[in-house]
Design a protein around this motif. Structure first.
Motif, short mmCIF file in Angstrom:
data_model
loop_
_atom_site.label_atom_id
_atom_site.label_comp_id
_atom_site.label_asym_id
_atom_site.label_seq_id
_atom_site.Cartn_x
_atom_site.Cartn_y
_atom_site.Cartn_z
N ILE A 77 10.83 -6.91 9.54
CA ILE A 77 9.75 -6.31 8.74
C ILE A 77 9.64 -4.81 9.00
CG2 ILE A 77 7.29 -6.48 8.18
CD1 ILE A 77 7.31 -9.32 9.06
N GLU A 217 3.69 -12.32 6.35
CA GLU A 217 3.72 -10.87 6.58
C GLU A 217 4.35 -10.12 5.40
OE1 GLU A 217 2.43 -9.03 9.15
OE2 GLU A 217 1.45 -10.93 9.57
N TYR A 218 5.37 -10.70 4.79
CA TYR A 218 5.97 -10.07 3.62
C TYR A 218 4.97 -9.95 2.47
CZ TYR A 218 10.89 -9.52 4.91
OH TYR A 218 12.07 -9.09 5.48
N CYS A 222 2.98 -6.28 0.97
CA CYS A 222 3.39 -5.83 -0.37
C CYS A 222 2.36 -4.88 -0.95
CB CYS A 222 3.58 -7.04 -1.30
SG CYS A 222 5.03 -8.05 -0.90
#
Length: 352
Positions: A77, A217-218, A222
């Motif tokens: 990440i 988390e993605y 965003c």
């Protein structure tokens, strides 16, 4: 698996409460994957403990969990840190302390090893049947008849006819099939295959635990209006994935057992309580991920279970005895504490 299924129901209830408190935010389907990963890893824990023991199993999957979570936050990440050197040094210190805990021996483990050695020396001793009255009587009959046949010089193979009830005169069902059903695939492995499979399963469980937050988390990071920036909005989806995955595994287990799964009614309330406690702690983990990042929260949180279990062994169960073991425990605790301080400072405004 029944205990885990009830446990996951308790976890889902916590997620439902969080969802209501957050005024029912949108349901994000990718968050289900994290729950599936955690449940699959948790299923492996019981076979791991049977194969390589709690201490070694917790050490391996805890270290792998730490590394996987830290790598996912730091490199996958690409979450920024104020001081990378402090973070790297802290993670290394936590890993070293975790491996030191593997050398702390407990009395419970010693008793289990003695029991295993005794079983290997005398194949008539069966741990599954010795705990029941019928099993202990059957062992005594085997020894008694075996010795009498040896004294009489008859030799041959010892056989048993079905037992008859004194009151009704009917034949009682044999328990041999029940014992065969209770024997798991772990018991059929040899010494070294058991260790190799247990070690590999520990690595797999650690990676499953470590990558469970990647989807959340993605979505949270965003830069669009479709996803929430608050970690708590993903808790219900994550916990729903846990319950669905646990239900799926329990159904597959029931099919494998030909609709005769092992169900223990006495564990329902303890499992629900454990699930609620775990769910509350997991909500705190979500909040920590939002405010600290994965590269900081994972080393801090994953270092706790090993020390807590060892502390219970010292204070409550009295399993860890001797100055050497206690010295190793406190030495590892000191190294881990210094590493956690370094990891925590790496997220502050300290540039190096």
């Amino acid at each position: 698996l029944f205990f885990q299924w009830i446990l996951c129901i308790g976890i889902w209830l916590v997620g439902l409460v969080v969802n209501i408190v957050r005024y029912q935010p949108p349901f994000y389907l990718p968050s289900l994957m994290g729950g599936f990963l955690w449940t699959t890893g948790n299923i492996l824990c019981v076979p791991i403990i049977k194969m390589i023991g709690l201490t070694m199993g917790l050490t391996v999957w805890g270290s792998t969990n730490l590394i996987a979570g830290w790598i996912s936050g730091r490199f996958i990440i690409n979450q920024d840190l104020s001081c990378t050197k402090l973070n790297y040094g802290g993670v290394a210190a936590v890993l070293i302390s975790t491996f030191i805990l593997a050398f702390v021996k407990s009395e419970g483990k010693k008793i289990e090893e003695d029991r295993t050695a005794l079983t290997e020396e005398d194949p008539l001793i069966n741990t599954s049947s010795s705990t029941s009255l019928s099993g202990s009587l059957r062992d005594r009959l085997v020894r008694g008849r075996g010795s009498s046949s040896k004294n009489n010089g008859t030799g041959g193979t010892l056989t048993f006819s079905p037992r008859k009830s004194i009151l009704s005169g009917t034949e009682e069902p044999s328990h041999e099939n029940e014992e065969d059903e209770d024997t798991s695939w772990v018991d059929k492995l040899g010494k070294w295959p058991r260790r190799i499979v247990g070690f590999c399963c520990s690595l797999g469980a650690g990676f499953l635990f470590g990558f469970q937050f990647l989807g959340v988390e993605y979505m949270r990071m965003c830069d669009d209006k479709l996803h929430s920036c608050n970690e708590l909005d993903y808790v219900f989806g994550h916990f729903t994935g846990i319950l669905l995955a646990s239900t799926l595994w329990f159904i597959m287990y029931s099919i494998f057992r030909r609709n005769k799964p092992q169900v223990y009614p006495k564990v329902i309330l303890p499992a629900l309580a454990s699930g609620i406690m775990w769910g509350i702690a997991m909500v705190g983990w979500f909040v920590a991920n939002e405010h600290l990042s994965l590269a900081v929260s994972f080393p801090i949180i994953t270092a706790g279970p090993g020390f807590v279990s060892s502390a219970w062994g010292i204070l409550l169960f009295r399993e860890i005895k001797g100055w050497k073991n206690i010295g190793l425990y406190f030495g590892a605790f000191s190294i881990s504490l210094s590493g956690l301080v370094m990891v925590g400072l790496s997220s502050c405004k300290i540039h190096c």
